[in-house]
Design a protein around this motif. Structure first.
Motif: not given
Length: 90
Positions: A46-68
């Motif tokens: 996750h890159h704070a300057d490039e990604d649309q989701l916040s780091a917290e949202e990205w991490l929450r999504r990864a915890a729920q559905v995994g990550f690629h």
């Protein structure tokens, strides 16, 4: 009798969250955590300057559905590492 992985650090083989002092946050399988760097295999970033989701949202999504994993191997200098912890503890 030890294992052949004992020189790779206590988190070897465990999925971890690596937060840095910069804009990047990483998730991946810890390969090596000794010396002057952390090596992750099968990682996503996750890159704070490039990604649309916040780091917290990205991490929450990864915890729920995994990550690629988008990166086969990542080397993060320990000078940039703020924290490394098992992903299961997040």
């Amino acid at each position: 009798m030890g294992t052949f992985h004992q020189d790779k650090g206590e988190l070897h083989g465990i999925s971890v969250l690596v937060t840095t002092t910069g804009p990047e946050t990483w998730i991946g399988r810890c390969d090596t955590m000794l010396g002057d760097h952390v090596v992750l295999l099968g990682a996503d970033r996750h890159h704070a300057d490039e990604d649309q989701l916040s780091a917290e949202e990205w991490l929450r999504r990864a915890a729920q559905v995994g990550f690629h994993p988008r990166h086969d191997r990542v080397v993060v200098p320990k000078t940039l590492v703020e924290d490394v912890r098992p992903l299961a503890e997040v």
